[in-house]
Enzyme design. Structure first.
Site, PDB file in Angstrom:
ATOM      1  N   CYS A 110       0.843  -1.190   0.000  1.00  0.00           N
ATOM      2  CA  CYS A 110       0.000   0.000   0.000  1.00  0.00           C
ATOM      3  C   CYS A 110       0.885   1.251   0.000  1.00  0.00           C
ATOM      4  O   CYS A 110       2.042   1.202   0.414  1.00  0.00           O
ATOM      5  CB  CYS A 110      -0.910   0.014   1.236  1.00  0.00           C
ATOM      6  SG  CYS A 110      -2.232  -1.217   1.139  1.00  0.00           S
ATOM      7  N   CYS A 191      -4.100   0.633  -2.812  1.00  0.00           N
ATOM      8  CA  CYS A 191      -4.577   0.828  -1.442  1.00  0.00           C
ATOM      9  C   CYS A 191      -3.735   1.871  -0.722  1.00  0.00           C
ATOM     10  O   CYS A 191      -2.598   2.126  -1.104  1.00  0.00           O
ATOM     11  CB  CYS A 191      -4.561  -0.501  -0.687  1.00  0.00           C
ATOM     12  SG  CYS A 191      -2.991  -1.371  -0.762  1.00  0.00           S
TER      13      CYS A 191
END
Ligand SMILES: *[C@@H]1O[C@H](CO)[C@@H](O)[C@H](O)[C@H]1NC(C)=O
Ligand SMILES: *[C@@H]1O[C@H](CO)[C@@H](O)[C@H](O)[C@H]1NC(C)=O
Ligand SMILES: *[C@@H]1O[C@H](CO)[C@@H](O)[C@H](O)[C@H]1NC(C)=O
Ligand SMILES: *[C@@H]1O[C@H](CO)[C@@H](O)[C@H](O)[C@H]1NC(C)=O
Ligand SMILES: *[C@@H]1O[C@H](CO)[C@@H](O)[C@H](O)[C@H]1NC(C)=O
Ligand SMILES: *[C@@H]1O[C@H](CO)[C@@H](O)[C@H](O)[C@H]1NC(C)=O
Length: 304
Positions: A110, A191
């Protein structure tokens, strides 16, 4: 007379033998040429493209053991080929690549995903030298098929690399559909806090018809992505700022649950980070201070 006949006769025999040997040699040469020609053609046409694909795939796996969740390049080739071989080159929709995208699961951290539009060279110089950010072209599929062209024909078993439809010639062409599907997937797996590098030298840095504007922005998942930050790479002479109206289009295309940010980043700072690896990555995209002349210009415009 008889002597003449004999010599004539042996001459004639010799000539026949000569013609016969010549014909045999010619037949062998033609036979070899046909066999060689066919072999070379087979090696050159579909196989060399396959070799390029498998070669790039293996190069990637050797250099990036951590970034890819899949490691069988031969299977990648076979599943890839099934998307377009035998189909009309204007009749390959993005969904045709679903099995390929599904086969290769990326394992990206992420906060590292970096999208881009109209900054191709700079963004890839950056990610090739810096590991803190990753573009689609730094993933296994993106790397493997970057800069390649391919298509087939209705009813054909072959792959061609020339005379394929250009990017905008028809909507469902094999190359464009691949990038649409791969981009949609890259955005869908994103993300955390993600960013996009846009070009501050352009009048309108955001285009809602680009792959970034049309595909990636719409595929960000607001349950996973907290924020999207525009990194607007600017030169001193550029007039475009984060206030540009094209970013209103970006904000309206973006899911409202994803926080939008925009930062003007000097081109020289990004270039510095490409050449000097001692600069921490966190310092590479700091907001730049606009040149005083430009500030004055803006102020003057406002006061008019
Ligand atoms: C791969 O990941 C492991 C653990 O996650 C790490 O120790 C290793 O340094 C990584 N290798 C590379 C080449 O990044
Ligand atoms: C921005 O776009 C211009 C015009 O296409 C191009 O010359 C320039 O290299 C681009 N800048 C970056 C940082 O990619
Ligand atoms: C492909 O070829 C078949 C048989 O020749 C034909 O029926 C079909 O319409 C063709 N499809 C396209 C998309 O051209
Ligand atoms: C994203 O940034 C926000 C605000 O800076 C922070 O609270 C959040 O933890 C970050 N998300 C991730 C996954 O790092
Ligand atoms: C800003 O955006 C609008 C449209 O989105 C464009 O027409 C305008 O020229 C842009 N650039 C500048 C430098 O104002
Ligand atoms: C935004 O988040 C809220 C609360 O989680 C949710 O109810 C809403 O459906 C979300 N909106 C969109 C467009 O995803």
């Amino acid at each position: 007379m008889s002597f003449e006949d004999v010599t004539n006769d042996s001459h004639r025999k010799r000539r026949y033998r000569f013609i016969f040997v010549g014909a045999v040699v010619l037949a062998i040469v033609i036979g070899l040429a046909v066999v060689l020609g066919v072999t070379v053609k087979n090696l050159k046409k579909p196989d060399s493209f396959k070799n390029v694909v498998i070669g790039k795939c293996e190069t990637y796996l050797k250099e990036n053991t951590n970034l890819s969740g899949y490691s069988d390049c031969e299977t990648i080739w076979q599943v890839f080929e099934q998307a377009y071989v035998g189909r009309d080159p204007c009749d390959v929709p993005p969904e045709a690549y679903y099995p390929l995208i599904n086969l290769v699961k990326n394992q990206l951290a992420c906060n590292t995903m970096l999208f881009w539009s109209k900054t191709k060279t700079l963004v890839h110089e950056f990610t090739e030298n810096r590991e803190c950010l990753v573009t689609l072209e730094d993933t296994l599929l993106g790397f493997t098929f970057n800069e390649l062209t391919w298509c087939s024909k209705n009813q054909s078993k072959e792959t061609f690399t020339t005379d394929c439809p250009l990017w905008s010639y028809c909507v469902n062409n094999p190359v464009r559909s691949f990038w649409i599907k791969a981009s949609a997937n890259f955005a869908a797996i994103a993300c955390g806090n993600v960013s996009t590098m846009l070009n501050g030298s352009l009048e309108s840095p955001f285009s809602s018809t680009s792959i970034f504007g049309d595909v990636e922005v719409r595929n960000l998942d607001s349950t996973k992505v907290h924020s999207l930050t525009v990194l607007l790479v600017t030169k001193d002479t550029d007039m475009t700022t984060c206030e540009n109206a094209s970013f209103k289009d970006l904000q309206s295309a973006l899911n409202p649950n994803i926080t939008y940010n925009c930062r003007e980043v000097p081109l020289t700072t990004v270039q510095g980070c490409i050449s000097n690896l001692d600069i921490p990555c966190s310092d590479c995209f700091k907001k730049g201070s606009r040149r005083s002349g430009l500030v004055w210009n803006t102020a003057a415009k406002h006061s008019l």
